[in-house]
Design an enzyme around this catalytic site. Structure first.
Site, mmCIF file in Angstrom:
data_model
loop_
_atom_site.group_PDB
_atom_site.id
_atom_site.type_symbol
_atom_site.label_atom_id
_atom_site.label_comp_id
_atom_site.label_asym_id
_atom_site.label_seq_id
_atom_site.Cartn_x
_atom_site.Cartn_y
_atom_site.Cartn_z
ATOM 1 N N LYS A 202 0.806 -1.184 0.174
ATOM 2 C CA LYS A 202 -0.036 0.090 0.125
ATOM 3 C C LYS A 202 0.966 1.063 0.059
ATOM 4 O O LYS A 202 1.472 1.726 0.852
ATOM 5 C CB LYS A 202 -0.876 0.106 1.194
ATOM 6 C CG LYS A 202 -2.077 1.137 1.133
ATOM 7 C CD LYS A 202 -2.601 1.885 2.299
ATOM 8 C CE LYS A 202 -1.732 3.048 2.666
ATOM 9 N NZ LYS A 202 -1.831 4.004 1.873
ATOM 10 N N GLY B 208 6.750 4.784 8.665
ATOM 11 C CA GLY B 208 5.883 6.143 8.672
ATOM 12 C C GLY B 208 5.855 6.579 9.947
ATOM 13 O O GLY B 208 6.819 6.478 10.637
ATOM 14 N N SER B 209 4.849 7.208 10.392
ATOM 15 C CA SER B 209 5.048 8.046 11.738
ATOM 16 C C SER B 209 4.895 7.202 12.973
ATOM 17 O O SER B 209 4.265 6.241 12.705
ATOM 18 C CB SER B 209 3.926 9.215 11.726
ATOM 19 O OG SER B 209 2.617 8.749 11.488
ATOM 20 N N THR B 210 5.534 7.885 14.063
ATOM 21 C CA THR B 210 5.203 7.028 15.166
ATOM 22 C C THR B 210 3.954 6.790 15.825
ATOM 23 O O THR B 210 3.677 5.556 16.089
ATOM 24 C CB THR B 210 6.328 7.562 16.263
ATOM 25 O OG1 THR B 210 7.492 7.802 15.937
ATOM 26 C CG2 THR B 210 5.907 6.688 17.567
ATOM 27 N N GLY C 147 2.076 4.163 13.518
ATOM 28 C CA GLY C 147 2.979 2.828 13.646
ATOM 29 C C GLY C 147 2.563 2.204 14.979
ATOM 30 O O GLY C 147 2.422 1.029 14.789
ATOM 31 N N CYS D 196 13.649 10.495 7.249
ATOM 32 C CA CYS D 196 13.227 10.170 8.842
ATOM 33 C C CYS D 196 14.665 10.454 9.568
ATOM 34 O O CYS D 196 14.196 10.387 10.637
ATOM 35 C CB CYS D 196 12.741 8.597 8.649
ATOM 36 S SG CYS D 196 13.959 7.524 7.688
ATOM 37 N N GLU E 252 9.341 1.087 11.111
ATOM 38 C CA GLU E 252 10.195 1.862 11.051
ATOM 39 C C GLU E 252 9.524 3.271 11.034
ATOM 40 O O GLU E 252 8.843 3.832 10.154
ATOM 41 C CB GLU E 252 10.955 1.795 9.503
ATOM 42 C CG GLU E 252 11.351 0.388 9.178
ATOM 43 C CD GLU E 252 12.824 0.139 9.679
ATOM 44 O OE1 GLU E 252 13.465 1.189 10.318
ATOM 45 O OE2 GLU E 252 13.512 -0.589 9.274
ATOM 46 N N GLU F 275 9.478 15.745 15.778
ATOM 47 C CA GLU F 275 9.769 15.676 14.652
ATOM 48 C C GLU F 275 9.053 16.483 13.638
ATOM 49 O O GLU F 275 7.793 16.677 13.562
ATOM 50 C CB GLU F 275 9.494 14.130 14.153
ATOM 51 C CG GLU F 275 9.877 13.920 12.700
ATOM 52 C CD GLU F 275 9.478 12.607 12.173
ATOM 53 O OE1 GLU F 275 8.420 12.385 12.176
ATOM 54 O OE2 GLU F 275 10.860 11.821 11.559
HETATM 55 P P1 NAD Z 1 2.080 8.224 8.019
HETATM 56 O O1 NAD Z 1 2.281 7.472 9.329
HETATM 57 O O2 NAD Z 1 0.956 9.256 8.017
HETATM 58 O O3 NAD Z 1 1.699 7.349 6.783
HETATM 59 C C1 NAD Z 1 2.663 6.214 6.449
HETATM 60 C C2 NAD Z 1 1.590 5.211 5.727
HETATM 61 O O4 NAD Z 1 0.696 4.599 6.650
HETATM 62 C C3 NAD Z 1 1.018 5.640 4.571
HETATM 63 O O5 NAD Z 1 0.993 4.855 3.411
HETATM 64 C C4 NAD Z 1 -0.291 5.796 4.924
HETATM 65 O O6 NAD Z 1 -1.501 5.809 4.160
HETATM 66 C C5 NAD Z 1 -0.607 4.606 6.132
HETATM 67 N N1 NAD Z 1 -1.444 4.890 7.166
HETATM 68 C C6 NAD Z 1 -2.237 6.139 7.579
HETATM 69 N N2 NAD Z 1 -3.086 5.721 8.695
HETATM 70 C C7 NAD Z 1 -3.068 4.242 8.782
HETATM 71 C C8 NAD Z 1 -3.759 3.634 9.491
HETATM 72 N N3 NAD Z 1 -4.623 3.835 10.443
HETATM 73 N N4 NAD Z 1 -3.252 2.117 9.562
HETATM 74 C C9 NAD Z 1 -2.482 1.738 8.558
HETATM 75 N N5 NAD Z 1 -1.820 2.617 7.851
HETATM 76 C C10 NAD Z 1 -2.158 3.787 7.820
HETATM 77 O O7 NAD Z 1 3.677 8.754 7.627
HETATM 78 P P2 NAD Z 1 3.942 9.431 6.318
HETATM 79 O O8 NAD Z 1 3.349 11.111 6.784
HETATM 80 O O9 NAD Z 1 3.403 9.232 5.004
HETATM 81 O O10 NAD Z 1 5.433 9.666 6.464
HETATM 82 C C11 NAD Z 1 6.059 10.564 7.435
HETATM 83 C C12 NAD Z 1 6.691 9.708 8.486
HETATM 84 O O11 NAD Z 1 7.323 8.497 8.093
HETATM 85 C C13 NAD Z 1 7.653 10.508 9.477
HETATM 86 O O12 NAD Z 1 7.187 10.272 10.744
HETATM 87 C C14 NAD Z 1 8.866 10.047 9.207
HETATM 88 O O13 NAD Z 1 9.950 9.802 10.213
HETATM 89 C C15 NAD Z 1 8.404 8.298 8.844
HETATM 90 N N6 NAD Z 1 9.425 7.403 8.022
HETATM 91 C C16 NAD Z 1 10.298 6.721 9.017
HETATM 92 C C17 NAD Z 1 11.182 5.971 8.057
HETATM 93 C C18 NAD Z 1 12.112 4.906 8.873
HETATM 94 O O14 NAD Z 1 12.723 4.079 8.090
HETATM 95 N N7 NAD Z 1 12.157 5.061 10.139
HETATM 96 C C19 NAD Z 1 11.532 6.499 6.661
HETATM 97 C C20 NAD Z 1 10.807 7.272 6.118
HETATM 98 C C21 NAD Z 1 9.595 7.755 6.854
#
Ligand code: NAD
Length: 502
Positions: free
Chosen positions: A199, A252-254, A257, A308, A274, A405
């Site tokens: 996704k 994605g975001s904490t 996650g 990130c 991650e 962040e």
């Molecule tokens: P996000 O958490 O908003 O979204 C990440 C993914 O999760 C997207 O595909 C989103 O559609 C999906 N998502 C949203 N709500 C969900 C739910 N309820 N259940 C399951 N999936 C859901 O993050 P973002 O804004 O896309 O990315 C930025 C964040 O990602 C930052 O916090 C960044 O630090 C983190 N990030 C971490 C790494 C790493 O390797 N640690 C790498 C890149 C980005």
């Protein structure tokens, strides 16, 4: 595509292949077929340098995910994929890597148009990283094996372990490095023998859809790789809960996650998370200040700060603090703010109007909380979601720009006196994704490395990523690893086999 985007593509010029891809109706890729969402819904995809509409993609439903899970299960539970020999899996992965490389310029353009990032860096970093990741993992299938053991208990046994793929893996991907992050998850899962459902983020689904065409061209059996586009709250949430999925690997975001982790563990799935970061950078008084300034600026402003492990908290030993800040500002002035398709763009727009608003809000909060804005921070009027890189000095640990962040081009600095103080400032965060040290004093560097609570420590560098090295955080930055042989451990079960011998 609206006229804003059409004019933009004309102004900078993109390949015919990219134009063809953007002009066609976008579909999801499920069980080898190109399909609309079950309810026909779509969502808009915007270009961040202009804010214009590029195209629409299907907004998937739980029924679409079900179909993808059935296909992935069929292949995993004894389908053609499961019967392939390891070297046959390797050959498919190599073929896919070659195809990504052949179409690298087109994929870089798609990534720059969809996400707003520099097309030059997209080609050099994102696409090259994607090719390298598939090449690296292509070498693994024939080298995955268990071990034989000589037990000490009474009796006569043949005891050995088998490494077996986990099953159907769901990959949830963010928008900052769409293709590359997807590649980290998919290449390793396929090398391990799993099947996958991806996704992509709503903001950046296009390169993953183009990638799916290459998966098909490479000859992977239908259903081994599936792409379901749509909302995180619908598809992502359904993935975490789906009984037919064995593992969720989430970047994605904490906060999201944590939600994914809670649901997935609740139904006993394997999970890799991650998550976010707020990585510290320590500049010691013996560092080469000019080269440290270049690396620190790159470590935080690359990809417009939407990284990130960006080194956003910069702690500088007091005796060199002001000289270092001057160097840093001088380097930052040279970084060109421009649309992603400008070949000289260093800092592109934020991915969306919403992200621009969030980052501008933090810059305002920094001013309000008493940090000194020593460079940049302006938010030009549209079109496009641009923000000038911002450097704040004399920040204190309680400020929101130091604690949270931001995910934009905002750097905070403050001085330190002793190494003990530097370690304490560096570790004063819930996150633990990465840390960096600038120094040529090996004794001090080696003293610091074990004390930093971070999944990666960079010395005289930042964000050096290679598929052979694991990547992943400590603390609130998550658990599990992507990349390196370590990632394969998170995608395979170990079966213990005991055979009684006469
Ligand atoms: P996000 O958490 O908003 O979204 C990440 C993914 O999760 C997207 O595909 C989103 O559609 C999906 N998502 C949203 N709500 C969900 C739910 N309820 N259940 C399951 N999936 C859901 O993050 P973002 O804004 O896309 O990315 C930025 C964040 O990602 C930052 O916090 C960044 O630090 C983190 N990030 C971490 C790494 C790493 O390797 N640690 C790498 C890149 C980005």
């Amino acid at each position: 595509m609206d006229s804003l985007v059409r004019n933009y593509l004309d102004q900078y010029g993109v390949s015919d292949a990219t134009r063809r891809f953007l002009a066609k109706p976008q579909k999801m890729f499920i069980d080898g077929a190109w399909v609309d969402s079950a309810n026909g819904a779509t969502f808009d995809i915007f270009e961040p340098s202009t804010g214009g509409l590029v195209t629409r993609a299907p907004s998937g439903t739980a029924d679409d995910l079900d179909r993808a899970v059935r296909a992935a299960r069929r292949q995993f539970d004894g389908g053609e994929w499961r019967r392939l020999k390891p070297l046959e899996r390797e050959r498919l992965l190599h073929r896919l890597a070659d195809l990504i490389e052949t179409h690298g310029d087109e994929l870089a353009e798609i990534e720059a148009i969809d996400m707003g990032k520099s097309v030059t860096f997209a080609r050099e970093i994102d696409i090259q990283g994607t090719v390298d990741t598939f090449r690296y993992f292509a070498g693994w299938p024939s080298k995955l094996h268990g071990r034989t053991v000589e037990p000490s208990i009474p009796g006569n046994y043949l005891a050995y372990t088998r490494k077996e793929p986990l099953g159907v893996v769901a990959a949830i991907v963010p928008w900052n490095f769409p293709l590359q992050t997807m590649a980290w998850k998919v290449a390793a899962a396929l090398a391990a023998g799993c099947t996958v459902i991806v996704k992509p983020a709503e903001l950046t689904s296009l390169s993953t859809l183009r990638f799916a065409e290459l998966v098909q061209e490479a000859g992977f059996p239908d259903g081994v790789v599936n792409i379901v586009t749509g909302k995180g709250s619908v598809i992502g949430a359904a993935m975490s809960a789906h009984p037919g999925i064995n593992k969720v690997t989430f970047t994605g975001s904490t906060p999201v996650g944590q939600e994914v982790g809670r649901t997935a563990v609740g139904n006993l799935k394997h999970v890799t998370l991650e998550l976010g970061g707020k990585s510290p950078v320590l500049v010691l008084d013996d560092a080469d200040l000019a080269s440290a300034a270049r690396a620190v600026a790159n470590g935080v402003f690359f990809n417009s700060g939407q990284v990130c492990d960006a080194g956003t908290r910069v702690y500088v030993q007091r005796s060199v603090h002001d000289a270092f800040l001057d160097e840093l500002i001088a380097v930052t002035r040279t970084l060109k703010l421009a649309p992603g398709l400008d070949r000289d763009c260093y800092i592109g727009p934020m991915v969306s109007a919403q992200q621009k608003k969030v980052v501008a809000g933090y810059i305002e909060a920094g001013r309000r909380e008493g940090a000194k804005l020593v460079h940049g921070g302006a938010t030009p009027e549209g079109p496009g979601h641009f923000i000038e890189p911002a450097i704040f000095a004399h920040c204190t640990p309680d400020m929101s720009i130091v604690r949270e962040e931001i995910f934009g081009p905002v750097l905070v600095t403050s001085p330190f006196d002793t190494l003990e103080e530097a370690v304490s400032l560096a570790n004063d965060t819930p996150f633990g994704l990465a840390a960096a040290i600038y120094s040529n004093d090996l004794a001090r560097v080696h003293t610091l490395i074990p004390q930093l609570h971070a999944g990666s420590v960079y010395v005289n560098a930042h964000s050096t990523i290679d598929p052979s090295m694991p990547f992943g955080g400590f603390k609130d930055s998550g658990f599990g690893k992507d990349l390196g042989p370590e990632q394969l451990d998170y995608l395979m079960e170990t079966k213990a086999v005991w055979i009684t011998l006469p």
